[in-house]
Design an enzyme around this catalytic site. Structure first.
Site, PDB file in Angstrom:
ATOM      1  N   HIS A 310       0.857  -1.182   0.000  1.00 54.58           N
ATOM      2  CA  HIS A 310       0.000   0.000   0.000  1.00 54.58           C
ATOM      3  C   HIS A 310       0.891   1.229   0.000  1.00 54.58           C
ATOM      4  O   HIS A 310       1.943   1.231   0.640  1.00 54.58           O
ATOM      5  CB  HIS A 310      -0.912   0.013   1.238  1.00 54.58           C
ATOM      6  CG  HIS A 310      -2.065   0.954   1.095  1.00 54.58           C
ATOM      7  ND1 HIS A 310      -1.950   2.303   1.393  1.00 54.58           N
ATOM      8  CD2 HIS A 310      -3.320   0.760   0.652  1.00 54.58           C
ATOM      9  CE1 HIS A 310      -3.112   2.879   1.149  1.00 54.58           C
ATOM     10  NE2 HIS A 310      -3.959   1.984   0.686  1.00 54.58           N
ATOM     11  N   ASP A 369      -7.922  -5.322   0.089  1.00 49.56           N
ATOM     12  CA  ASP A 369      -8.444  -6.153  -0.995  1.00 49.56           C
ATOM     13  C   ASP A 369      -7.990  -7.598  -0.923  1.00 49.56           C
ATOM     14  O   ASP A 369      -8.463  -8.433  -1.686  1.00 49.56           O
ATOM     15  CB  ASP A 369      -8.032  -5.556  -2.353  1.00 49.56           C
ATOM     16  CG  ASP A 369      -8.871  -4.351  -2.692  1.00 49.56           C
ATOM     17  OD1 ASP A 369     -10.034  -4.320  -2.266  1.00 49.56           O
ATOM     18  OD2 ASP A 369      -8.367  -3.441  -3.365  1.00 49.56           O
TER      19      ASP A 369
HETATM   20  N1  CMC Z   1       4.197  -7.562  -4.865  1.00 46.25           N
HETATM   21  C1  CMC Z   1       5.532  -7.522  -5.044  1.00 46.25           C
HETATM   22  N2  CMC Z   1       6.292  -6.424  -4.923  1.00 46.25           N
HETATM   23  C2  CMC Z   1       5.654  -5.288  -4.591  1.00 46.25           C
HETATM   24  C3  CMC Z   1       4.260  -5.249  -4.380  1.00 46.25           C
HETATM   25  C4  CMC Z   1       3.531  -6.444  -4.519  1.00 46.25           C
HETATM   26  N3  CMC Z   1       2.201  -6.451  -4.335  1.00 46.25           N
HETATM   27  N4  CMC Z   1       3.890  -3.994  -4.067  1.00 46.25           N
HETATM   28  C5  CMC Z   1       5.016  -3.254  -4.083  1.00 46.25           C
HETATM   29  N5  CMC Z   1       6.080  -4.038  -4.402  1.00 46.25           N
HETATM   30  C6  CMC Z   1       7.482  -3.617  -4.467  1.00 46.25           C
HETATM   31  C7  CMC Z   1       7.753  -2.881  -5.770  1.00 46.25           C
HETATM   32  O1  CMC Z   1       8.214  -3.732  -6.782  1.00 46.25           O
HETATM   33  C8  CMC Z   1       8.802  -1.879  -5.338  1.00 46.25           C
HETATM   34  O2  CMC Z   1      10.034  -2.554  -5.290  1.00 46.25           O
HETATM   35  P1  CMC Z   1      11.414  -1.749  -5.642  1.00 46.25           P
HETATM   36  O3  CMC Z   1      11.517  -0.674  -4.599  1.00 46.25           O
HETATM   37  O4  CMC Z   1      12.458  -2.782  -5.542  1.00 46.25           O
HETATM   38  O5  CMC Z   1      11.222  -1.195  -7.020  1.00 46.25           O
HETATM   39  C9  CMC Z   1       8.419  -1.539  -3.891  1.00 46.25           C
HETATM   40  O6  CMC Z   1       7.686  -2.677  -3.420  1.00 46.25           O
HETATM   41  C10 CMC Z   1       7.547  -0.302  -3.764  1.00 46.25           C
HETATM   42  O7  CMC Z   1       6.440  -0.462  -4.658  1.00 46.25           O
HETATM   43  P2  CMC Z   1       5.766   0.723  -5.449  1.00 46.25           P
HETATM   44  O8  CMC Z   1       5.026   0.181  -6.610  1.00 46.25           O
HETATM   45  O9  CMC Z   1       6.791   1.793  -5.721  1.00 46.25           O
HETATM   46  O10 CMC Z   1       4.777   1.256  -4.335  1.00 46.25           O
HETATM   47  P3  CMC Z   1       3.541   2.159  -4.575  1.00 46.25           P
HETATM   48  O11 CMC Z   1       3.282   2.844  -3.291  1.00 46.25           O
HETATM   49  O12 CMC Z   1       3.724   3.011  -5.775  1.00 46.25           O
HETATM   50  O13 CMC Z   1       2.354   1.126  -4.919  1.00 46.25           O
HETATM   51  C11 CMC Z   1       0.584  -0.416  -4.692  1.00 46.25           C
HETATM   52  C12 CMC Z   1       1.409   0.698  -4.005  1.00 46.25           C
HETATM   53  C13 CMC Z   1      -0.627  -0.730  -3.801  1.00 46.25           C
HETATM   54  C14 CMC Z   1       0.085   0.068  -6.035  1.00 46.25           C
HETATM   55  C15 CMC Z   1       1.488  -1.666  -4.838  1.00 46.25           C
HETATM   56  O14 CMC Z   1       1.890  -2.132  -3.569  1.00 46.25           O
HETATM   57  C16 CMC Z   1       0.780  -2.774  -5.624  1.00 46.25           C
HETATM   58  O15 CMC Z   1       0.824  -2.779  -6.853  1.00 46.25           O
HETATM   59  N6  CMC Z   1       0.113  -3.735  -4.911  1.00 46.25           N
HETATM   60  C17 CMC Z   1      -0.670  -4.760  -5.568  1.00 46.25           C
HETATM   61  C18 CMC Z   1      -2.004  -4.186  -6.007  1.00 46.25           C
HETATM   62  C19 CMC Z   1      -2.957  -3.975  -4.857  1.00 46.25           C
HETATM   63  O16 CMC Z   1      -3.121  -4.833  -4.003  1.00 46.25           O
HETATM   64  N7  CMC Z   1      -3.625  -2.811  -4.850  1.00 46.25           N
HETATM   65  C20 CMC Z   1      -4.668  -2.495  -3.845  1.00 46.25           C
HETATM   66  C21 CMC Z   1      -4.270  -1.335  -2.997  1.00 46.25           C
HETATM   67  S1  CMC Z   1      -5.337  -1.218  -1.540  1.00 46.25           S
HETATM   68  C22 CMC Z   1      -6.894  -0.793  -2.162  1.00 46.25           C
HETATM   69  C23 CMC Z   1      -6.995   0.636  -2.483  1.00 46.25           C
HETATM   70  O17 CMC Z   1      -7.200   1.436  -1.566  1.00 46.25           O
HETATM   71  O18 CMC Z   1      -6.883   0.963  -3.650  1.00 46.25           O
END
Ligand code: CMC
Length: 434
Positions: A310, A369
């Site tokens: 998140h 989720d």
């Molecule tokens: N699985 C594997 N690696 C992950 C995941 C994951 N679910 N989420 C983040 N990472 C890694 C990502 O690869 C990155 O690694 P590095 O620093 O080595 O490049 C690091 O963690 C930070 O990730 P980010 O994408 O820069 O983080 P963000 O804050 O931009 O994204 C997120 C947050 C929720 C989009 C992401 O964690 C994700 O894609 N999760 C899966 C989708 C999901 O479950 N979304 C629902 C969110 S909760 C409901 C809502 O309120 O929308």
């Protein structure tokens, strides 16, 4: 709101300048950078807005480090335990918990705004039967402004109230119409004597030809009520910011909400609940978990553990904790002791991921989720409808945030700038010379 200024130094010119700091009730203060470009000729650069507050808001507070979520100051755990979605909706829209008479009047208003104009229903016939329900719902919500244009004076508080009650009351009816259309079944009209969640379940699952064949299960209605409370608002997330940005132009609120629904659909946001079930089905068996964990950690693989991670929560998502507990209770009651393999798989996946250094180091925890789809599935709601369910609950949050924005004297049209990386000026070449 003002606090002592924040000094910055331009290391090129040596000049010092001050930015105003503003302090909220709780949480980090903000630096007001609105004068930065005028004073220093530079923009700020914050991809994904990780360090940017886009507005001041008194609605929802999140402390991502501590795993805290509050609506209007009330902890989500207390609301989940003691409140109802209708009461929470009133709280979000009007700022305070209602008195009994206020709650009754609000509930009555929502119950009596549930019907759709008959012509409105014809939109659904234009969609192919296998259209994704989110496509139908975002499309027809945008069309609401064509039906209810008599009450879209955004400066009029009575119009804003009518809009808020209408959108909240009609969104389950719209969702149910989309679902029935996908099944090829006749649309089921709302029943005003039913509460919000029971009415929704009845419109989804009763069949006009089988009169009396469907009775709302109170456990299902209670589970839905809890999921809706947990999803009702979540500060300035992607879809809420979209509603605010669209609304900042002064567009009618139905269009702004439709924009929010579209933003919610993506798998990184509300679409994750559907993606989680797809992922669990693909994993299929506990013995495959390690393979998928390895894929999630592989930089060259686009696979992510859906329902994990998140932007704001770096400790735990309090909503996920509540839903996990609810899962145990609902599955026990609804499945009457039958196997619940997807839930078992999810629990095992969570345990393995939480012990893995990759997920520990990156602060990746199950989010709201990860478990919500398992409850929706147990209620008989198909996967394609999961994000629609999220949208139903979040509609009240979007409406509350939109109302706050419209009334905020500091609101301006949202208009970010950019770092231009295209070609500098050049001269037009006639086609023969290219
Ligand atoms: N699985 C594997 N690696 C992950 C995941 C994951 N679910 N989420 C983040 N990472 C890694 C990502 O690869 C990155 O690694 P590095 O620093 O080595 O490049 C690091 O963690 C930070 O990730 P980010 O994408 O820069 O983080 P963000 O804050 O931009 O994204 C997120 C947050 C929720 C989009 C992401 O964690 C994700 O894609 N999760 C899966 C989708 C999901 O479950 N979304 C629902 C969110 S909760 C409901 C809502 O309120 O929308």
């Amino acid at each position: 709101m003002s606090d002592k200024p924040y000094s910055l130094k331009n290391t090129e010119s040596g000049a010092e300048f001050e930015l105003q700091r503003r302090t909220g009730t709780v949480g980090p203060s903000v630096l007001d950078i609105s004068s930065l470009y005028g004073k220093q000729g530079v923009f700020t650069y914050d991809l994904g807005f990780g360090s940017t507050a886009g507005c001041s808001s008194a609605i929802t507070y999140i402390d991502g480090e501590q795993g805290v979520l509050m609506y209007r100051g009330y902890p989500i755990e207390q609301l989940a335990e003691q409140s109802t979605f209708i009461e929470v909706a009133f709280l979000l829209l009007y700022g305070e918990l209602p008195t009994e008479s206020e709650l009754n009047a609000f509930d009555e208003s929502i119950r009596t705004h549930t019907m759709l104009h008959e012509s409105f229903l014809r939109f659904f016939n234009g969609f192919h039967h296998d259209a994704h329900p989110m496509a139908m719902v975002s499309g027809v919500v945008a069309c609401m402004s064509a039906f209810y244009h008599d009450t879209t004076d955004i400066q009029d508080s009575a119009d804003r109230d009518v809009f808020s009650h209408r959108i909240m009351a009609k969104i389950p009816t719209i969702a149910a119409a989309a679902y029935k259309h996908s099944l090829g079944q006749p649309f089921v009209y709302p029943k005003n004597e039913l509460d919000y969640c029971s009415n929704l379940l009845n419109m989804f699952f009763s069949v006009p030809a089988q009169s009396g064949s469907y009775e709302v299960d109170p456990v299902s209605a209670e589970a839905l009520n809890l999921l809706f409370v947990l999803h009702a608002d979540h500060e300035q997330n992607c879809s809420t910011s979209t509603v605010r940005l669209a609304g900042s132009s002064g567009t009618n609120p139905y269009s702004a909400i439709s924009a929010g629904i579209s933003a919610l659909w993506g798998p990184a946001h509300g679409g994750a609940n559907e993606a989680v079930i797809n992922m669990l089905e693909e994993i299929g068996n506990a013995k495959n978990i390690n393979k998928y964990i390895a894929r999630a950690k592989d930089k060259n693989d686009s696979f992510r553990l859906m329902g994990f991670g998140h932007r704001v929560y770096k400790n735990h998502d309090p909503r996920a904790t509540i839903i996990r507990q609810m899962c145990h209770r609902v599955l026990e009651k609804l499945d009457q002791g039958e196997d619940t393999p997807l839930f078992e798989l999810a629990l095992e996946l969570e345990q393995i991921a939480l012990k893995d250094s990759y997920f520990i180091e990156k602060n990746l925890y199950p989010n709201v989720d990860f478990y919500s789809g398992i409850i929706y599935q147990a209620l008989g709601i198909p996967k394609a409808m999961f994000t629609v369910m999220f949208a139903i609950a979040r509609t009240v949050g979007w409406a509350a945030q939109w109302r706050e924005m419209v009334r905020d004297p500091e609101s301006r049209i949202g208009r970010p700038r950019q770092l231009y990386i295209g070609r500098a000026q050049r001269d037009y070449q006639p086609i023969a010379d290219r």
